[in-house]
Design an enzyme around this catalytic site. Structure first.
Site, PDB file in Angstrom:
ATOM      1  N   GLY A 129      49.361  89.354  33.271  1.00 56.70           N
ATOM      2  CA  GLY A 129      48.613  90.400  33.433  1.00 56.70           C
ATOM      3  C   GLY A 129      49.277  91.501  34.409  1.00 56.70           C
ATOM      4  N   PHE A 130      48.603  92.603  35.009  1.00 54.48           N
ATOM      5  CA  PHE A 130      49.342  93.656  35.474  1.00 54.48           C
ATOM      6  C   PHE A 130      50.145  93.174  36.743  1.00 54.48           C
ATOM      7  CE2 PHE A 130      47.911  96.751  39.019  1.00 54.48           C
ATOM      8  CZ  PHE A 130      48.993  97.560  39.095  1.00 54.48           C
ATOM      9  N   ASP A 150      49.064  81.706  30.750  1.00 56.04           N
ATOM     10  CA  ASP A 150      48.090  82.844  30.508  1.00 56.04           C
ATOM     11  C   ASP A 150      47.367  82.621  29.267  1.00 56.04           C
ATOM     12  OD1 ASP A 150      46.737  85.383  30.144  1.00 56.04           O
ATOM     13  OD2 ASP A 150      48.042  85.701  32.005  1.00 56.04           O
ATOM     14  N   ASN A 151      46.113  82.761  29.084  1.00 57.88           N
ATOM     15  CA  ASN A 151      45.245  82.634  27.870  1.00 57.88           C
ATOM     16  C   ASN A 151      45.017  84.011  27.396  1.00 57.88           C
ATOM     17  OD1 ASN A 151      43.337  83.987  29.446  1.00 57.88           O
ATOM     18  ND2 ASN A 151      41.746  82.538  29.191  1.00 57.88           N
ATOM     19  N   PHE A 153      43.564  86.500  27.782  1.00 60.02           N
ATOM     20  CA  PHE A 153      42.067  87.267  27.741  1.00 60.02           C
ATOM     21  C   PHE A 153      42.180  88.736  28.148  1.00 60.02           C
ATOM     22  CE2 PHE A 153      37.727  88.064  28.933  1.00 60.02           C
ATOM     23  CZ  PHE A 153      36.969  87.760  27.978  1.00 60.02           C
ATOM     24  N   THR A 154      42.725  88.935  29.312  1.00 67.19           N
ATOM     25  CA  THR A 154      43.176  90.200  29.691  1.00 67.19           C
ATOM     26  C   THR A 154      44.523  90.347  29.833  1.00 67.19           C
ATOM     27  OG1 THR A 154      42.818  89.406  32.067  1.00 67.19           O
ATOM     28  CG2 THR A 154      41.026  90.358  31.218  1.00 67.19           C
ATOM     29  N   ASP A 175      44.396  77.909  28.578  1.00 67.34           N
ATOM     30  CA  ASP A 175      43.336  78.363  29.510  1.00 67.34           C
ATOM     31  C   ASP A 175      43.190  77.411  30.846  1.00 67.34           C
ATOM     32  OD1 ASP A 175      40.922  78.887  30.814  1.00 67.34           O
ATOM     33  OD2 ASP A 175      39.950  79.557  28.835  1.00 67.34           O
ATOM     34  N   TYR A 235      31.751  88.731  41.983  1.00 65.63           N
ATOM     35  CA  TYR A 235      32.978  89.115  42.285  1.00 65.63           C
ATOM     36  C   TYR A 235      33.310  88.766  43.828  1.00 65.63           C
ATOM     37  CZ  TYR A 235      37.813  90.944  42.623  1.00 65.63           C
ATOM     38  OH  TYR A 235      38.992  91.290  42.686  1.00 65.63           O
ATOM     39  N   TYR A 249      40.792  72.678  51.729  1.00 61.30           N
ATOM     40  CA  TYR A 249      41.839  71.655  51.245  1.00 61.30           C
ATOM     41  C   TYR A 249      43.002  71.741  52.177  1.00 61.30           C
ATOM     42  CZ  TYR A 249      40.422  69.734  46.732  1.00 61.30           C
ATOM     43  OH  TYR A 249      39.557  69.035  45.729  1.00 61.30           O
TER      44      TYR A 249
END
Length: 404
Positions: A129-130, A150-151, A153-154, A175, A235, A249
């Site tokens: 990604g970016f 990475d898949n 998607f974006t 994924d 979001y 955690y």
């Protein structure tokens, strides 16, 4: 035989009957001790022995510089790994999967004092990604081995194609909702919530956890002002939940975690039509379309260049501090001021098209980075007017390629 016997008897008569003089013996011992350093020095200087000693020392030092101490890998443990729902970008449902990590958070390798730090094996989720691709560039440049998951998607392969021939780079199309077994030292998690136990884990959260803030600028101690059922809440609340799980955690399973709250970021490799304000303005100006401003354009945002963000993420990961830390540029612009900077950079004749504002749009957004400056010694270096032309050049090339 008689002759031998006589000689022996004669010798016996020559034996002195008085006691030896001890001071003479002590003087001899003193002379012997004082001559030892001179003898050692003479021994080293003869036949160039000193030269060989120095050469040996240099060779030994070079060996340890080129080959840091090696320790056999410790048995890997099966660790909990969070899964996200099949929703791009952020999660709304979490389940468990597994990943293998080292039992030593530092990678199981010791470094002699004064020697360079050994390279690490690092996973970057969402690394195509970016922001992820710029982070991968930095990690590769400093000598680490990087596995990108990475898949697409974006994310885009084009963001990483320049690394395909590098032996320290691996790309896995995968994924993260599915299990994957890897042995790594660090994880930069730019794709979804996860908190494995036996390696250091950094969560990229967001300034959206502050919602439409009533405090300005926003400090990390501010709990936010968020509508939990609004159009943006999936979001905002998703990231707040991710921070909650990460800290649970840390407290419950002693996971070594880091949390970064990222403010608006721009730069090359952004998705052209992702709906973010900077990419929208730049793409519209390059296409000779009116720049869309929602509302009266007086709402404010702060914009940091992607290289500043990457430096902040790496600094946070390598620090001893958990966070959260605001990572952003405190330079504040209204949307109208941003549009003017884009016009100056792209096309002075560009126009503005006003449209009704979107629901729950924050009125103000500006990071207080005092904590990052104090504990991480980090601050952004690139101003909007310096960084925007670099993004424009990248967008111009990609938009022209689209039109061919």
């Amino acid at each position: 035989m008689k002759q031998i016997h006589k000689q022996s008897s004669a010798n016996q008569h020559q034996i002195p009957t008085h006691s030896p003089t001890y001071p003479v013996k002590n003087a001899k011992q003193h002379n012997t001790r004082s001559s030892l350093p001179r003898s050692a020095a003479s021994y080293l200087l003869r036949e160039q022995r000193l030269l060989f000693v120095l050469v040996g020392a240099v060779i030994a030092s070079s060996f340890f510089l080129l080959h840091p101490y090696y320790h056999p890998p410790t048995p890997a443990a099966t660790l909990p790994f969070f899964r996200r729902s099949a929703v791009a970008g952020d999660s709304t449902a979490i389940s468990t999967s597994t990943v293998i990590g080292r039992t030593n958070p530092g990678g199981g390798r010791r470094v002699p004092v004064g020697l360079r730090k050994p390279p690490m094996r690092i996973v970057v989720t969402g690394g195509a990604g970016f922001v992820g691709s710029h982070l991968v560039d930095k990690l590769i440049a400093r000598g680490d081995s990087v596995i990108v998951i990475d898949n697409f998607f974006t994310g885009r392969k084009e963001n990483l194609v320049h690394l395909f021939g590098n032996p320290r780079f691996e790309l896995i199309r995968h994924d993260v909702i599915e299990p994957i077994l890897l042995e790594v030292d660090q994880i930069y998690h730019l794709a979804c919530p996860a908190s494995p136990v036996h390696y250091k884990f950094l969560l990229t959260s967001t300034s959206e956890v502050y919602g439409d803030p009533l405090e300005h600028p926003q400090k990390e101690t501010y709990w936010g002002h968020v509508n939990p059922i609004g159009v943006r809440s999936c979001y905002d609340e998703g990231k707040r939940t991710a921070e909650t799980l990460t800290m649970d955690y840390h407290r419950g399973a002693e996971v070594e975690v880091r949390i970064a709250r990222i403010f608006n970021t721009y730069g090359p490799r952004m998705c052209i039509d992702d709906g973010r304000v900077v990419s929208n303005f730049v793409a519209q100006a390059l296409r000779r379309q009116p720049m869309t401003v929602y509302g009266d354009g007086k709402q404010t945002r702060s914009f940091q260049f992607v290289s500043d963000l990457v430096d902040g993420l790496v600094t946070l990961m390598e620090s001893e501090h958990i966070g959260p830390f605001n990572l952003g540029n405190p330079g504040e612009f209204t949307m109208l001021e941003l549009a003017e900077v884009v016009k100056e950079t792209v096309d002075p004749s560009a126009t503005i098209d006003f449209k009704p504002n979107t629901a729950d749009d924050p009125h103000m957004r500006k990071p207080d980075i005092t904590k990052a400056m104090e504990f991480l010694n980090w601050a952004p270096k690139i101003s909007l007017r310096e960084g925007l032309p670099l993004m424009v050049n990248d967008f111009r090339k990609r938009i022209l390629d689209e039109q061919k």
